[in-house]
Design a protein around this motif. Structure first.
Motif, short mmCIF file in Angstrom:
data_model
loop_
_atom_site.label_atom_id
_atom_site.label_comp_id
_atom_site.label_asym_id
_atom_site.label_seq_id
_atom_site.Cartn_x
_atom_site.Cartn_y
_atom_site.Cartn_z
N ARG A 1 31.30 102.35 52.40
CA ARG A 1 30.47 102.16 53.64
C ARG A 1 28.97 102.29 53.49
O ARG A 1 28.16 101.49 53.60
N SER A 2 28.77 103.47 53.04
CA SER A 2 27.58 103.95 52.68
C SER A 2 26.96 103.15 51.65
O SER A 2 25.64 102.67 51.62
N LEU A 3 27.74 102.82 50.62
CA LEU A 3 27.35 101.84 49.59
C LEU A 3 26.80 100.57 50.09
O LEU A 3 25.61 100.02 49.80
N PHE A 4 27.58 99.79 50.88
CA PHE A 4 27.34 98.54 51.59
C PHE A 4 26.16 98.71 52.52
O PHE A 4 25.68 97.77 52.90
N ASP A 5 25.89 99.76 53.17
CA ASP A 5 24.67 100.03 53.98
C ASP A 5 23.61 99.74 53.11
O ASP A 5 22.61 98.87 53.74
N VAL A 6 23.41 100.19 51.93
CA VAL A 6 22.39 100.24 50.99
C VAL A 6 22.22 98.74 50.31
O VAL A 6 21.35 98.12 50.33
N ALA A 7 23.51 98.22 50.03
CA ALA A 7 23.45 96.94 49.13
C ALA A 7 24.63 96.35 49.78
O ALA A 7 25.68 96.34 49.26
N PRO A 8 24.47 95.69 50.80
CA PRO A 8 25.48 94.71 51.41
C PRO A 8 26.05 93.63 50.59
O PRO A 8 27.21 93.13 50.66
N ASP A 9 25.50 93.09 49.56
CA ASP A 9 26.23 92.22 48.75
C ASP A 9 27.25 92.72 47.71
O ASP A 9 27.93 91.99 47.08
N PHE B 1 19.87 104.56 45.36
CA PHE B 1 20.26 105.95 45.34
C PHE B 1 20.17 106.68 46.55
O PHE B 1 21.12 107.34 47.21
N LEU B 2 18.66 107.26 46.92
CA LEU B 2 18.20 107.97 47.76
C LEU B 2 18.89 107.47 49.29
O LEU B 2 19.15 108.27 50.06
N ASN B 3 18.62 105.98 49.33
CA ASN B 3 19.17 105.43 50.60
C ASN B 3 20.68 105.88 50.92
O ASN B 3 21.20 105.91 51.89
N PHE B 4 21.42 105.48 49.71
CA PHE B 4 22.86 105.86 49.64
C PHE B 4 23.01 107.32 49.96
O PHE B 4 23.93 107.64 50.96
N VAL B 5 22.44 108.45 49.49
CA VAL B 5 22.41 109.53 49.78
C VAL B 5 22.24 109.77 51.48
O VAL B 5 23.02 110.60 52.11
N THR B 6 21.22 109.39 51.92
CA THR B 6 20.83 109.42 53.05
C THR B 6 21.91 108.85 54.11
O THR B 6 22.18 109.62 55.04
N SER B 7 22.66 107.72 53.74
CA SER B 7 23.57 107.24 54.49
C SER B 7 24.79 108.21 54.54
O SER B 7 25.45 108.56 55.60
N LEU B 8 25.03 108.74 53.45
CA LEU B 8 26.17 109.82 53.21
C LEU B 8 25.92 110.70 54.37
O LEU B 8 26.74 111.45 55.13
N HIS B 9 24.54 111.38 54.12
CA HIS B 9 24.19 112.44 55.22
C HIS B 9 24.33 112.25 56.73
O HIS B 9 25.10 113.08 57.36
N ARG B 10 23.95 111.05 56.91
CA ARG B 10 24.04 110.60 58.30
C ARG B 10 25.34 110.33 58.71
O ARG B 10 25.92 111.01 59.71
N ALA B 11 26.27 109.95 57.66
CA ALA B 11 27.84 109.68 58.27
C ALA B 11 28.45 110.96 58.40
O ALA B 11 29.46 111.23 59.16
N THR B 12 28.47 111.99 57.57
CA THR B 12 29.01 113.09 57.46
C THR B 12 28.41 114.51 58.06
O THR B 12 28.99 115.52 58.54
N GLY B 13 27.02 114.34 58.04
CA GLY B 13 26.52 115.46 58.54
C GLY B 13 26.19 116.58 57.54
O GLY B 13 25.75 117.72 57.90
N LEU B 14 26.72 116.42 56.54
CA LEU B 14 26.65 117.40 55.34
C LEU B 14 25.10 117.68 54.77
O LEU B 14 24.70 116.63 54.58
N GLU B 15 24.92 118.70 54.36
CA GLU B 15 23.70 119.07 53.50
C GLU B 15 24.14 118.34 52.08
O GLU B 15 24.68 118.77 51.52
#
Length: 85
Positions: free
Chosen positions: A12-20, A43-57
């Motif tokens: 989902r985080s990948l698809f947030d960054v690149a829906p295609d 990649f940075l947007n992907f990491v940011t999306s993972l952080h938002r989704a998990t709350g992990l540093e």
């Protein structure tokens, strides 16, 4: 979260960054930037999306562990386990 849930979260985080990419088959062991036209900003947007989704540093020193589906799931599982103990 179990590994299946983490796999879906990473996708989902990948698809947030690149829906295609939603229609693409993701090889779990191949680096995202080798599979897709994934640049450093993606990649940075992907990491940011993972952080938002998990709350992990997710420190920059650990970014190499987030470059494939399999390694990202493994890394997030470890981080999640460490946070709960």
């Amino acid at each position: 979260m179990n590994n299946q849930e983490l796999t879906e979260l990473v996708k989902r985080s990948l698809f947030d960054v690149a829906p295609d990419l939603a229609s693409e088959i993701i090889d779990p062991n191949t680096r995202f930037n080798d599979q897709f036209e994934f640049d450093s900003m993606d990649f940075l947007n992907f990491v940011t999306s993972l952080h938002r989704a998990t709350g992990l540093e997710l420190p920059e020193k650990d970014y190499p562990r987030l470059t494939t589906l399999e390694s990202a799931v493994s890394y997030l599982a470890e981080k999640q386990k460490a946070r709960s103990t």
